[in-house]
Write a protein that holds these residues in place. Structure first.
Motif, PDB file in Angstrom:
ATOM      1  N   GLU A  22      53.894  63.558  97.601  1.00 18.97           N
ATOM      2  CA  GLU A  22      54.866  62.611  98.166  1.00 18.97           C
ATOM      3  C   GLU A  22      54.168  61.502  98.944  1.00 18.97           C
ATOM      4  O   GLU A  22      54.618  60.350  98.938  1.00 18.97           O
ATOM      5  N   SER A  23      53.064  61.829  99.611  1.00 13.85           N
ATOM      6  CA  SER A  23      52.360  60.791 100.375  1.00 13.85           C
ATOM      7  C   SER A  23      51.760  59.739  99.452  1.00 13.85           C
ATOM      8  O   SER A  23      51.647  58.564  99.825  1.00 13.85           O
ATOM      9  N   VAL A  24      51.380  60.135  98.240  1.00 12.40           N
ATOM     10  CA  VAL A  24      50.878  59.165  97.260  1.00 12.40           C
ATOM     11  C   VAL A  24      52.038  58.353  96.685  1.00 12.40           C
ATOM     12  O   VAL A  24      51.943  57.133  96.528  1.00 12.40           O
ATOM     13  N   ARG A  25      53.136  59.002  96.400  1.00 12.21           N
ATOM     14  CA  ARG A  25      54.288  58.294  95.830  1.00 12.21           C
ATOM     15  C   ARG A  25      54.893  57.290  96.815  1.00 12.21           C
ATOM     16  O   ARG A  25      55.562  56.339  96.399  1.00 12.21           O
ATOM     17  N   ARG A  26      54.651  57.487  98.113  1.00 12.37           N
ATOM     18  CA  ARG A  26      55.178  56.565  99.124  1.00 12.37           C
ATOM     19  C   ARG A  26      54.247  55.382  99.393  1.00 12.37           C
ATOM     20  O   ARG A  26      54.524  54.566 100.282  1.00 12.37           O
ATOM     21  N   GLN A  27      53.178  55.252  98.638  1.00 11.00           N
ATOM     22  CA  GLN A  27      52.231  54.167  98.880  1.00 11.00           C
ATOM     23  C   GLN A  27      52.862  52.797  98.629  1.00 11.00           C
ATOM     24  O   GLN A  27      53.604  52.604  97.665  1.00 11.00           O
ATOM     25  N   THR A  28      52.534  51.855  99.508  1.00 11.87           N
ATOM     26  CA  THR A  28      53.001  50.478  99.305  1.00 11.87           C
ATOM     27  C   THR A  28      52.248  49.808  98.164  1.00 11.87           C
ATOM     28  O   THR A  28      52.757  48.863  97.557  1.00 11.87           O
ATOM     29  N   ASP A  91      46.656  67.683 102.449  1.00 11.60           N
ATOM     30  CA  ASP A  91      46.576  66.508 103.313  1.00 11.60           C
ATOM     31  C   ASP A  91      47.597  65.455 102.896  1.00 11.60           C
ATOM     32  O   ASP A  91      48.300  65.616 101.900  1.00 11.60           O
ATOM     33  N   ALA A  92      47.663  64.360 103.652  1.00 17.44           N
ATOM     34  CA  ALA A  92      48.668  63.327 103.362  1.00 17.44           C
ATOM     35  C   ALA A  92      48.135  61.954 103.742  1.00 17.44           C
ATOM     36  O   ALA A  92      47.541  61.777 104.813  1.00 17.44           O
ATOM     37  N   TYR A  93      48.374  60.971 102.867  1.00 12.33           N
ATOM     38  CA  TYR A  93      47.965  59.596 103.117  1.00 12.33           C
ATOM     39  C   TYR A  93      48.995  58.853 103.967  1.00 12.33           C
ATOM     40  O   TYR A  93      50.202  59.088 103.859  1.00 12.33           O
ATOM     41  N   HIS A  94      48.500  57.910 104.769  1.00 12.82           N
ATOM     42  CA  HIS A  94      49.348  56.902 105.395  1.00 12.82           C
ATOM     43  C   HIS A  94      49.910  56.018 104.277  1.00 12.82           C
ATOM     44  O   HIS A  94      49.225  55.769 103.275  1.00 12.82           O
ATOM     45  N   PRO A  95      51.145  55.519 104.391  1.00 18.40           N
ATOM     46  CA  PRO A  95      51.737  54.718 103.300  1.00 18.40           C
ATOM     47  C   PRO A  95      50.912  53.507 102.874  1.00 18.40           C
ATOM     48  O   PRO A  95      50.988  53.080 101.715  1.00 18.40           O
ATOM     49  N   ASP A  96      50.114  52.942 103.774  1.00 21.30           N
ATOM     50  CA  ASP A  96      49.310  51.765 103.428  1.00 21.30           C
ATOM     51  C   ASP A  96      47.879  52.116 103.061  1.00 21.30           C
ATOM     52  O   ASP A  96      47.035  51.222 102.923  1.00 21.30           O
TER      53      ASP A  96
END
Length: 339
Positions: A22-28, A91-96
């Motif tokens: 989900e953190s990848v799918r939320r990337q800007t 882990d999880a990425y920041h959206p940007d």
């Protein structure tokens, strides 16, 4: 062709894998592919990935558990992007995150293999930022200490990873540091000053397996001993010692700690005794922690942190919790002092 390829190796992490996906799918930044490599999981990982109707997700199913290095290499074999980045399944990425690292890589000359940035470490209710240096770093800096920190907080040119042959599949641990050492023999890397990934420490994983950690650290030490600084070799001995302490072998642990002392005490401005004492406390061996912390205080009676850690050895909680409790108490006292 996507600009960025994200590789996520996973092994029996069906419960937390959605957080990473989900953190990848939320990337800007939208021009990416996400390669999820199932490293022989026996849980519901296939069903979890199948729930996503997203043609940017490529699922790779390995028949057997081969290890993180091999799983990442299988992902690298399928990369189509100019840039590649690695996200662990817990882990999880920041959206940007992809937008910022892609812009940073676009601005770098060809001799820069990748970029890296600070990360947020999350353990239960506690969060802390692991800072990293900014600007260009070279091999000389990386052999002194692992200033890059890891894979989730770095991004690379795909051709650079190909040029050094990807990950060493013989390493059960620290394969990320090994890759970075080999990359910096031919390239450099650049640090940027934004924390763009959250790394969770509340999930059982390889770093909690002392035998594999010991094997990986020992192999890394043997492979790169000639190029590593005394400080770096000392830190490997400290960490190897911690794995022996976790498995109840205090005598061998102390042998490695003493090797660290001999190598480190004249080359680092922070007390090696204090650092080993904290390591012992985090493992849960309070008597040995007191021994090294008292040694630190004998050498520097004004070492405030050593006093705090020594008090933590008497706290009514175990391991890292003792350190956190004492730090919170210390900060509370300081905040109420009127000057």
């Amino acid at each position: 062709m996507p600009t960025v390829s994200v590789i996520t190796p996973t092994y029996n992490r069906a419960d937390v894998l959605p957080r990473a996906i989900e953190s990848v799918r939320r990337q800007t930044f939208r021009d990416y592919e996400h390669i999820v490599v199932n490293d022989g999981s026996t849980d519901d990982t296939p069903a979890v990935v199948a729930e996503y109707d997203d043609d940017r997700i490529e699922y790779v199913d390995l028949p057997n558990n081969c290890g993180a290095a091999a799983a990442r290499n299988r992902g690298l074999e399928r990369v189509r992007g100019e840039y590649v980045t690695f996200l662990d399944s817990d882990d999880a990425y920041h959206p940007d995150r992809l937008a910022i690292t892609t812009t940073a890589l676009d601005a770098q000359p060809d001799h820069v293999a990748g970029v890296f940035h600070p990360l947020v470490k999350v353990s239960g209710d506690n969060e802390s930022v692991r800072k990293t240096p900014t600007g260009e770093i070279t091999l000389d800096e990386l052999v002194t200490a692992n200033v890059i920190c890891g894979l989730p907080n770095s991004a690379y040119r795909s051709r650079a990873c190909d040029a050094v042959g990807g990950f060493d599949e013989s390493l059960a641990y620290a394969e990320d540091y090994d890759l970075q050492l080999r990359l910096l023999r031919e390239f450099t890397m650049v640090g940027i000053d934004e924390a763009l990934v959250r790394c969770y420490g509340d999930v059982e994983g390889l770093s909690n397996d002392p035998l594999k950690v010991r094997q990986g650290l020992t192999s890394l030490l043997n492979k790169h001993r000639e190029m590593l600084s005394d400080r770096n070799i000392a830190d490997r001995h400290r960490r190897i010692g911690a794995t022996y302490l976790r498995t109840g072998d205090e005598e061998t642990a102390r042998d490695h700690f003493e090797k660290a002392v001999d190598l480190w005490r004249d080359s680092y401005d922070r007390s090696v005794y204090e650092l080993i004492g904290r390591t012992c406390l985090e493992v849960g061996h309070r008597p040995l922690a007191r021994r090294y912390l008292c040694a630190a205080l004998r050498r520097n009676p004004l070492a405030y942190r050593s006093y705090v850690l020594l008090l933590a050895t008497f706290a009514p909680v175990e391991g890292q919790g003792a350190v956190t409790t004492l730090k919170s108490t210390r900060d509370g006292i300081i905040s109420n002092i009127k000057i």
